[in-house]
Design a protein around this motif. Structure first.
Motif, PDB file in Angstrom:
ATOM      1  N   ASP A  69       0.721  -1.214   0.031  1.00 15.65           N
ATOM      2  CA  ASP A  69       0.025  -0.099   0.074  1.00 15.65           C
ATOM      3  C   ASP A  69       0.707   1.133  -0.005  1.00 15.65           C
ATOM      4  OD1 ASP A  69      -2.200  -1.442  -0.054  1.00 15.65           O
ATOM      5  OD2 ASP A  69      -2.463  -1.581   2.173  1.00 15.65           O
ATOM      6  N   LYS A  88       1.797   7.724   1.595  1.00 20.84           N
ATOM      7  CA  LYS A  88       0.687   6.772   1.627  1.00 20.84           C
ATOM      8  C   LYS A  88      -0.616   7.463   1.322  1.00 20.84           C
ATOM      9  CE  LYS A  88       2.690   3.677   4.099  1.00 20.84           C
ATOM     10  NZ  LYS A  88       2.842   2.105   3.893  1.00 20.84           N
ATOM     11  N   GLU A  92      -9.075   6.654   3.340  1.00 20.53           N
ATOM     12  CA  GLU A  92      -9.319   5.122   3.837  1.00 20.53           C
ATOM     13  C   GLU A  92     -10.310   4.546   2.737  1.00 20.53           C
ATOM     14  OE1 GLU A  92      -8.821   1.915   5.727  1.00 20.53           O
ATOM     15  OE2 GLU A  92      -7.748   3.700   5.992  1.00 20.53           O
ATOM     16  N   PRO A  93     -11.456   4.863   2.318  1.00 19.78           N
ATOM     17  CA  PRO A  93     -12.295   4.183   1.364  1.00 19.78           C
ATOM     18  C   PRO A  93     -11.655   3.812   0.158  1.00 19.78           C
ATOM     19  CG  PRO A  93     -13.534   5.988   2.411  1.00 19.78           C
ATOM     20  CD  PRO A  93     -12.059   6.225   2.800  1.00 19.78           C
ATOM     21  N   LEU A  95      -8.409   3.291  -0.185  1.00 22.00           N
ATOM     22  CA  LEU A  95      -7.346   2.502   0.187  1.00 22.00           C
ATOM     23  C   LEU A  95      -7.945   1.061   0.381  1.00 22.00           C
ATOM     24  CD1 LEU A  95      -4.115   1.956   0.960  1.00 22.00           C
ATOM     25  CD2 LEU A  95      -4.997   2.697   3.257  1.00 22.00           C
ATOM     26  N   GLN A  96      -9.149   0.984   0.992  1.00 27.25           N
ATOM     27  CA  GLN A  96      -9.925  -0.378   0.973  1.00 27.25           C
ATOM     28  C   GLN A  96     -10.089  -0.968  -0.242  1.00 27.25           C
ATOM     29  OE1 GLN A  96     -10.040  -2.119   3.966  1.00 27.25           O
ATOM     30  NE2 GLN A  96     -10.813  -3.523   2.359  1.00 27.25           N
ATOM     31  N   MET A  97     -10.575   0.086  -1.381  1.00 26.27           N
ATOM     32  CA  MET A  97     -10.788  -0.396  -2.651  1.00 26.27           C
ATOM     33  C   MET A  97      -9.692  -0.962  -3.104  1.00 26.27           C
ATOM     34  SD  MET A  97     -13.345   2.820  -4.176  1.00 26.27           S
ATOM     35  CE  MET A  97     -12.810   2.220  -5.676  1.00 26.27           C
ATOM     36  N   ARG A  99      -7.157  -2.489  -1.807  1.00 30.07           N
ATOM     37  CA  ARG A  99      -6.865  -3.898  -1.348  1.00 30.07           C
ATOM     38  C   ARG A  99      -7.790  -4.843  -1.864  1.00 30.07           C
ATOM     39  NH1 ARG A  99      -6.422  -1.333   4.975  1.00 30.07           N
ATOM     40  NH2 ARG A  99      -4.247  -0.610   4.729  1.00 30.07           N
ATOM     41  N   ASP A 100      -9.098  -4.407  -2.046  1.00 30.09           N
ATOM     42  CA  ASP A 100     -10.155  -5.416  -2.728  1.00 30.09           C
ATOM     43  C   ASP A 100      -9.634  -5.724  -3.930  1.00 30.09           C
ATOM     44  OD1 ASP A 100     -11.201  -5.299  -0.165  1.00 30.09           O
ATOM     45  OD2 ASP A 100     -12.938  -3.818  -0.774  1.00 30.09           O
ATOM     46  N   THR A 101      -9.283  -4.776  -4.664  1.00 27.63           N
ATOM     47  CA  THR A 101      -8.903  -4.860  -6.309  1.00 27.63           C
ATOM     48  C   THR A 101      -7.884  -5.814  -6.401  1.00 27.63           C
ATOM     49  OG1 THR A 101     -10.316  -2.946  -6.900  1.00 27.63           O
ATOM     50  CG2 THR A 101      -8.387  -3.812  -8.361  1.00 27.63           C
ATOM     51  N   ARG A 103      -6.725  -7.966  -4.328  1.00 33.12           N
ATOM     52  CA  ARG A 103      -7.168  -9.388  -3.997  1.00 33.12           C
ATOM     53  C   ARG A 103      -7.846 -10.162  -4.963  1.00 33.12           C
ATOM     54  NH1 ARG A 103     -10.024  -8.274   0.083  1.00 33.12           N
ATOM     55  NH2 ARG A 103     -12.062  -8.323  -0.898  1.00 33.12           N
ATOM     56  N   ARG A 108     -12.949  -1.484  -9.649  1.00 34.70           N
ATOM     57  CA  ARG A 108     -14.160  -0.860  -8.750  1.00 34.70           C
ATOM     58  C   ARG A 108     -14.171   0.719  -9.146  1.00 34.70           C
ATOM     59  NH1 ARG A 108     -12.273  -5.205  -6.026  1.00 34.70           N
ATOM     60  NH2 ARG A 108     -14.027  -6.548  -4.890  1.00 34.70           N
TER      61      ARG A 108
END
Length: 437
Positions: A69, A88, A92-93, A95-97, A99-101, A103, A108
């Protein structure tokens, strides 16, 4: 002798061995440095060929994240929006997107409202974020700023709502009056009275439609395509003719320093505001000045004066022509002065409806001034009246700028003269309006 030779041979052999060992150690360490390690795989990722070039020409804010990240690449726009801080991703939203992508490899997209940096007024940035995988280990985040688009859409919705309301009022009145005429068919006096009201509402509807057309035209057309030198005294004369009937009905005197309808004064001298010319579209300039004079007459009490003064002022980039319209009307409060140039805004809605105002006149003036490389300003004090000043580039300077491809260079220019906020300008060229006997 033999002993010394043996010692020297042994020393030579030891030196050679030491050199060989040192050389091997150097080569080994050099190979270790070139060999990729697990740490370097995570901290020094390489962008695929051509990606850096593509990101540099994108209009969107771009951020590339690695497996940890960490930000590998970020555009200057991303820093300006506050998306990246300290290496960095700070949202946060998003950053979470990412991580999901990373994975599952799915693209998205989401729209978010972000707080503006450095403001404590609760303003938000509307952005659209899109995340996609970039190779096997990197993730690309593209962020588009939608704030201006949202604002324009809100303005459009408000405009449509205001137009609908303004059109509905006279149309509804015409419908009711027509029914009243039908019901009073056997009463000639009532029919005449209702017909008169229908004529007033029809005129109001016609004026509204015409001003909507005028506003659309000044917003979409380039007035300098058909530009020509326009005499200021002719513009003033046309504005005075437009308002002469309304002024005479209220016994309002319109005075001018341009010599409109008068030529030379009694001493044979030219009026102070004569021989001035501006560069632009004659029809639009006449409409803008006519709106200012019409407002001055409509919002002035009976038996007063409206003054029109024109003069040349020195400004950076070329001389400007200032045309000021002064009245002795009700004045404008400070809170209303900030909004009077908005479409459909009225300081006194009841009075505006009584005079047939649509709330579009000053908006048209503002757009005409801006499109001609000028501006319109207002001075006003409640109970003392108002002065609206239309500032336009002089014909010669504006024409030269237009020929060099920068006809709008006079926008926002400022005169070297300073005006006191406590007194209306132009009191030295047009006498302060006074109540007539």
């Amino acid at each position: 002798m033999d002993v010394n030779a043996a010692v020297a041979a042994a020393a030579a052999i030891a030196g050679v061995l030491t050199g060989v060992i040192a050389m091997l150690a150097f080569r080994w360490s050099e190979r270790d440095l070139k060999r990729p390690t697990r740490t370097s795989l995570h901290t020094d990722p390489v962008l695929p060929p051509g990606v850096d070039t593509v990101l540099s020409v994108l209009r969107s804010s771009a951020v590339v994240l690695d497996e940890a990240d960490a930000v590998v690449k970020a555009s200057s726009a991303a820093y300006a929006l506050g998306l990246v801080r300290g290496g960095k991703l700070a949202v946060e939203p998003m950053l979470q997107m990412a991580r999901d992508t990373r994975r599952d490899g799915e693209i998205r997209q989401v729209e978010l409202d972000l707080p503006r940096r450095g403001t404590g007024r609760g303003e938000a940035l509307a952005v659209s974020a899109r995340v996609a995988p970039l190779g096997s280990r990197l993730v690309l985040l593209l962020v588009e700023d939608l704030t201006e688009a949202r604002r324009i859409e809100a303005v459009r919705r408000d405009f449509v709502a205001n137009v609908s309301h303004e059109l509905k009022t006279p149309v509804g009145a015409l419908s009711l009056l027509s029914e009243a005429v039908m019901d009073a068919s056997d009463d000639p006096e009532a029919v005449q009275r209702f017909a008169g009201r229908m004529q007033i509402e029809a005129t109001r509807l016609t004026n509204l439609v015409q001003e909507l057309i005028d506003l659309s035209r000044v917003q979409n057309d380039d007035p300098l395509e058909d530009a020509e030198p326009v005499a200021v005294d002719e513009l003033v004369a046309e504005a005075m003719d437009r308002c002469r009937h309304a002024a005479s009905t209220k016994q309002i005197t319109i005075a001018s320093n341009t010599g409109a309808h008068e030529g030379a004064d009694q001493g044979g001298r030219r009026a102070a505001g004569a021989d001035l010319h501006v560069w632009g579209n004659r029809g639009q300039l006449a409409a803008a000045l006519g709106n200012l004079v019409e407002n001055a007459v409509n919002y002035s009490p009976a038996r007063t004066r409206v003054g029109i003064a024109a003069r040349r002022v020195t400004a950076q980039g070329g001389d400007m022509i200032e045309i000021a319209v002064t009245d002795q009307g009700i004045g404008i409060s400070d809170k209303d002065k900030e909004r009077i140039f908005e479409r459909f805004y009225r300081v006194d809605p009841a009075r505006s409806r009584a005079t047939g105002g649509t709330g579009l006149g000053l908006a048209i003036v503002k757009h005409v001034a801006a499109s001609h490389g000028g501006e319109v300003t207002v001075w006003s004090s409640e109970g003392q009246g108002s002065t609206f000043t239309l500032r336009l580039p002089e014909a010669g300077a504006a024409r030269d700028r237009a020929q060099h491809g920068s006809a709008g260079g006079g926008a926002g220019a400022r005169s070297s003269r300073s005006t006191s906020p406590d007194a209306p300008p132009y009191e030295e060229t047009v006498p302060a309006p006074e109540v007539l006997p």
